[in-house]
Design a protein around this motif. Structure first.
Motif, mmCIF file in Angstrom:
data_model
loop_
_atom_site.group_PDB
_atom_site.id
_atom_site.type_symbol
_atom_site.label_atom_id
_atom_site.label_comp_id
_atom_site.label_asym_id
_atom_site.label_seq_id
_atom_site.Cartn_x
_atom_site.Cartn_y
_atom_site.Cartn_z
ATOM 1 N N ILE A 92 29.356 30.893 -2.493
ATOM 2 C CA ILE A 92 28.202 31.116 -3.376
ATOM 3 C C ILE A 92 28.535 30.705 -4.804
ATOM 4 O O ILE A 92 27.744 30.045 -5.489
ATOM 5 C CB ILE A 92 27.753 32.582 -3.302
ATOM 6 N N VAL A 100 18.837 31.442 -2.145
ATOM 7 C CA VAL A 100 19.566 31.465 -0.872
ATOM 8 C C VAL A 100 18.598 31.863 0.238
ATOM 9 O O VAL A 100 17.821 32.806 0.083
ATOM 10 C CB VAL A 100 20.748 32.456 -0.914
ATOM 11 N N ILE A 119 25.203 38.175 4.179
ATOM 12 C CA ILE A 119 24.801 37.203 3.163
ATOM 13 C C ILE A 119 24.145 37.900 1.978
ATOM 14 O O ILE A 119 24.436 37.595 0.815
ATOM 15 C CB ILE A 119 23.847 36.156 3.773
ATOM 16 N N SER A 120 23.253 38.844 2.263
ATOM 17 C CA SER A 120 22.570 39.575 1.200
ATOM 18 C C SER A 120 23.567 40.326 0.320
ATOM 19 O O SER A 120 23.495 40.283 -0.918
ATOM 20 C CB SER A 120 21.559 40.548 1.814
ATOM 21 N N CYS A 123 25.721 37.890 -1.799
ATOM 22 C CA CYS A 123 24.975 37.319 -2.929
ATOM 23 C C CYS A 123 24.965 38.278 -4.108
ATOM 24 O O CYS A 123 25.074 37.857 -5.269
ATOM 25 C CB CYS A 123 23.545 36.983 -2.499
ATOM 26 N N ARG A 144 25.141 34.962 -9.362
ATOM 27 C CA ARG A 144 24.232 35.660 -8.437
ATOM 28 C C ARG A 144 22.948 34.845 -8.294
ATOM 29 O O ARG A 144 22.276 34.553 -9.286
ATOM 30 C CB ARG A 144 23.893 37.058 -8.950
ATOM 31 N N PRO A 145 22.589 34.445 -7.074
ATOM 32 C CA PRO A 145 21.320 33.725 -6.870
ATOM 33 C C PRO A 145 20.144 34.554 -7.370
ATOM 34 O O PRO A 145 20.154 35.790 -7.287
ATOM 35 C CB PRO A 145 21.264 33.542 -5.343
ATOM 36 N N VAL A 148 17.033 35.885 -2.751
ATOM 37 C CA VAL A 148 17.536 35.780 -1.382
ATOM 38 C C VAL A 148 16.359 36.025 -0.453
ATOM 39 O O VAL A 148 15.722 37.088 -0.505
ATOM 40 C CB VAL A 148 18.652 36.804 -1.093
#
Length: 243
Positions: A92, A100, A119-120, A123, A144-145, A148
Motif C-alpha cells: 500500500i 483501494v 485489506i481494510s 489500509c 492511507r488510501p 476502500v
C-alpha cells in the motif's frame, strides 16, 4: 510508482469476475490502475498456480492495468494477523493509491471475507507513522488510501453504489475468459467445479445486467462502502439516459 486505484484480491480472477469493468473504466480515463493478488490460487481444483499467474497477466493486458503483482500468501491459510498486515502495508505504501478495491467482507468462499477484512485493516494501519516498513531497504512513508470499497462477489448483497460499466462489459468478459483453466471447457478433462459449470458466466452477466438496470444502464458493478461516500454536488449522481 503512484497509482490512482489499486485493486487487491485474494485469488487471481476475483477481480475480473467482480470489478474488471470498473477498472477498465478508469484505465480508459487515463488513470494509473494496478492489481495485487494476495495468493496464487494454488488450492484451486483446476489448473496450476503457474498457469493462473500466466492467465492473470494476460487478463491484466486486456484491462489495461499498468502493474500486477502477487504477494505469494498461502491460499486458504493466510490470516489477518500482524505479519500479513505488515506485508500488505508495504504494498500500500509502495503504490500510494487514492482508492483501494478489496474483496467482499462476507461471501461464500471464506478466503474472500477474511481477505476483505485484512485489506481494510491494512489500509488503515498503513496510515500510522509509527508502524515501520521498508521497501528495497528504504524506509517507507505512511500512506492511507482515501477510500476502500468492497466488491460484490458470489453473494448478491445490497450495494452502497453502482458503477455503470455498459461500455466496458464486453472487455470485462474478455478478461474473465483469459482464465481458460478455471471456467467451462467442453474439451477439458479437469473436474467440474462451482465456477466451471456451463452456466456460471451467464450468472455473472445476469448479475451485472441487474445491477445496471437499477441505475438505468445496460450493465453495472456494485460496491460496498463501510463509510458513506461524499459528493461535492448533486450533479455527480447524474448518468446519461439510455438511448
Amino acid at each position: 510508482m503512484k497509482l490512482h486505484l489499486l485493486a487487491i484480491a485474494v485469488h487471481p480472477d476475483d477481480i475480473e469476475l467482480s470489478c474488471a469493468g470498473t477498472l477498465i473504466v478508469h484505465t480508459q480515463m487515463g488513470q494509473k490502475v494496478g492489481i495485487l493478488d494476495l495468493t496464487q490460487g494454488e488450492l484451486g481444483t483446476r489448473g496450476t498456480a503457474e498457469l493462473r499467474l500466466q492467465e492473470a497477466q494476460e487478463a491484466a493486458k486486456v484491462m489495461g492495468v499498468i502493474v500486477r503483482e502477487n504477494a505469494g500468501m498461502a491460499d486458504g491459510f493466510f490470516r489477518n494477523d500482524e505479519a500479513h498486515q505488515l506485508q500488505l502495508i508495504t504494498y500500500i505504501r509502495k503504490y500510494q493509491p487514492e482508492i483501494v478495491i478489496a474483496n467482499a467482507l462476507q461471501d461464500r468462499h471464506p478466503d474472500h471475507g477474511r481477505s476483505g477484512k485484512l485489506i481494510s485493516d491494512a489500509c488503515f494501519l498503513a496510515g500510522l507513522k509509527k508502524i515501520y516498513t521498508e521497501h528495497d531497504g528504504i524506509p517507507q512513508q505512511a500512506w492511507r488510501p482515501k477510500r476502500v470499497y468492497h466488491m460484490i462477489q458470489d453473494r448478491l448483497v445490497e450495494p452502497t453504489f453502482i458503477v455503470d460499466i455498459s461500455d466496458t462489459f464486453q472487455k470485462k468478459m474478455e478478461a474473465i475468459k483469459c482464465y481458460k483453466s478455471q471456467f467451462h471447457d467442453p474439451n477439458s478433462n479437469e473436474p467440474v467445479t462451482y465456477i466451471a459449470t456451463e452456466g456460471f458466466l451467464k450468472h455473472i452477466e445476469a448479475r451485472d445486467s441487474i445491477m445496471g438496470k437499477r441505475i438505468g444502464a445496460h450493465h453495472g458493478e456494485g460496491f460496498i462502502s463501510e463509510n458513506i461516500p461524499g459528493i461535492s454536488d448533486l450533479d455527480h449522481l447524474l448518468l446519461p439516459e439510455l438511448p
